[in-house]
Design an enzyme around this catalytic site. Structure first.
Site: not given
Length: 292
Positions: A79, A151, A234
Site C-alpha cells: 500500500k 479494520g 485483519s
C-alpha cells in the site's frame, strides 16, 4: 502505454476468483500461500492495528516488503498513501507486483490521486460508487475494490459499496447513447469509460470486495453480490485460528454459491476478529471517505 495497461489489466484478471490476504511477516505470507491465497498484501500493521494505534499510517518499511516477497511465490502487493507518488516510485523500484493506493493509510494529498499512467506497475484503488471507480480507472488503475470500512470486521460498508456500484452500472445500460454525456457529467467520470460500462454492463477492470470481511460467510456474500474476488485484511490473522480461517475463506470464495460447503467450512473456526459497530465511529475515523 496502452499495451502496458492492457497487460496490467490482464495481470489483475488472473487473480479473479481468488483471495488476497494482508500479511505482516514472512511466516504469515507462507500461511496465506499454503491456504490458497492468489496474492498477499505486505504491511507493517493490519488495518485493525492501524485503526487502534491512530497517528499517521505510511508505506511499510521496504525491509518488511522484501522479506515477504522472498518468502512466497505468489504476487505481493503493498500500500501507498493516496497521492504519494514517491512511495509508489519506491515500491516500483522494489519490484513489487501491485500497488494499492489505499485509504487505509493516511492520505498524503487531499486533492490529487497518483497519476498511475506514469508507472509500469499495476495499481489497485478503492471505490464507494461508480464515479469513484471510473475516475480511478481514468487515472490508470488496473483493478478496483470496494472501500468498505477496513479494520472493523464489519462487512456492511463493503456490501453498500458493491450494491451501489452494481446499481449504477445497471442504470447506465438502460440509457440511450445521447444520454451518456449527461451521465458522465453526473458521475464526474471520463465519457469513454461511461460509454464502455453502458455497452458492456461491467467495469473495464476487475472489481474485488474489501473492507470488513471477517468470515467465510462474509466472503461468499460479497461473491454472490458480484465481486470478482476478495481482499481480507485483519479478518484472518486477528481471528482465533488464522490457518483454518485462511483456508475456509479461500474455499468460501471458490464455492460461494454452495451453502452445504459453506456450512462445512464455517464449522469450528473459533472466534472471528473483534468487530466494531461502524455507526459508533466518528467521521474522522472513517477510512472510506478518504479520497474522492
Amino acid at each position: 502505454m496502452n499495451e502496458r495497461y492492457e497487460l496490467n489489466k490482464n495481470l489483475a484478471q488472473m487473480l479473479k476468483g481468488g483471495v488476497i490476504m494482508d500479511v505482516t511477516t514472512p511466516e504469515q505470507a507462507v500461511i496465506a500461500e499454503k491456504a490458497g491465497a492468489v496474492a498477499v498484501m505486505a504491511l507493517e500493521r493490519v488495518p485493525a492495528d492501524i485503526r487502534a494505534r491512530g497517528g499517521v499510517a505510511r508505506m511499510s518499511d521496504p525491509k518488511i516488503i522484501k522479506e515477504i516477497k522472498a518468502a512466497v511465490s505468489i504476487p505481493v502487493m503493498a500500500k501507498v498513501r493516496i497521492g504519494h507518488f514517491v512511495e509508489a516510485q519506491i515500491l516500483e523500484a522494489l519490484g513489487i507486483d501491485f500497488i494499492d493506493e489505499s485509504e487505509v493509510l493516511t492520505p498524503a494529498d487531499e486533492m490529487y490521486h497518483i497519476d498511475k499512467w506514469a508507472f509500469k506497475i499495476p495499481f489497485v484503488c478503492g471505490a464507494r460508487n461508480l464515479g469513484e471507480a471510473l475516475r480511478r480507472i481514468g487515472e490508470g488503475a488496473s483493478m478496483i475494490r470496494t472501500k468498505g470500512e477496513a479494520g472493523t470486521g464489519n462487512v456492511v460498508e463493503a456490501v453498500r459499496h458493491m450494491r451501489i456500484i452494481n446499481a449504477e452500472i445497471k442504470r447506465l445500460t438502460t440509457l440511450r447513447e445521447d444520454e451518456l454525456m449527461a451521465a458522465a457529467k453526473e458521475l464526474q467520470a471520463p465519457y469513454e469509460l461511461v460509454k464502455y460500462v453502458a455497452q458492456h454492463g461491467r467495469l473495464p477492470v476487475v472489481n474485488f470486495a474489501a473492507g470488513g470481511i471477517a468470515t467465510p460467510a462474509d466472503a461468499a456474500l460479497m461473491m454472490q453480490l458480484g465481486a470478482d474476488g476478495v481482499f481480507v485484511g485483519s479478518g484472518i490473522f486477528k481471528s482465533q485460528n488464522p490457518e483454518k480461517m485462511a483456508e475456509a475463506i479461500v474455499k468460501a470464495v471458490t464455492y460461494y454459491d454452495k451453502p452445504e460447503i459453506l456450512a462445512e467450512v464455517s464449522e469450528g473456526l473459533g472466534e472471528a476478529m473483534q468487530s466494531i459497530d461502524i455507526r459508533k465511529l466518528d467521521e474522522k475515523d472513517l477510512y472510506a471517505s478518504r479520497g474522492w
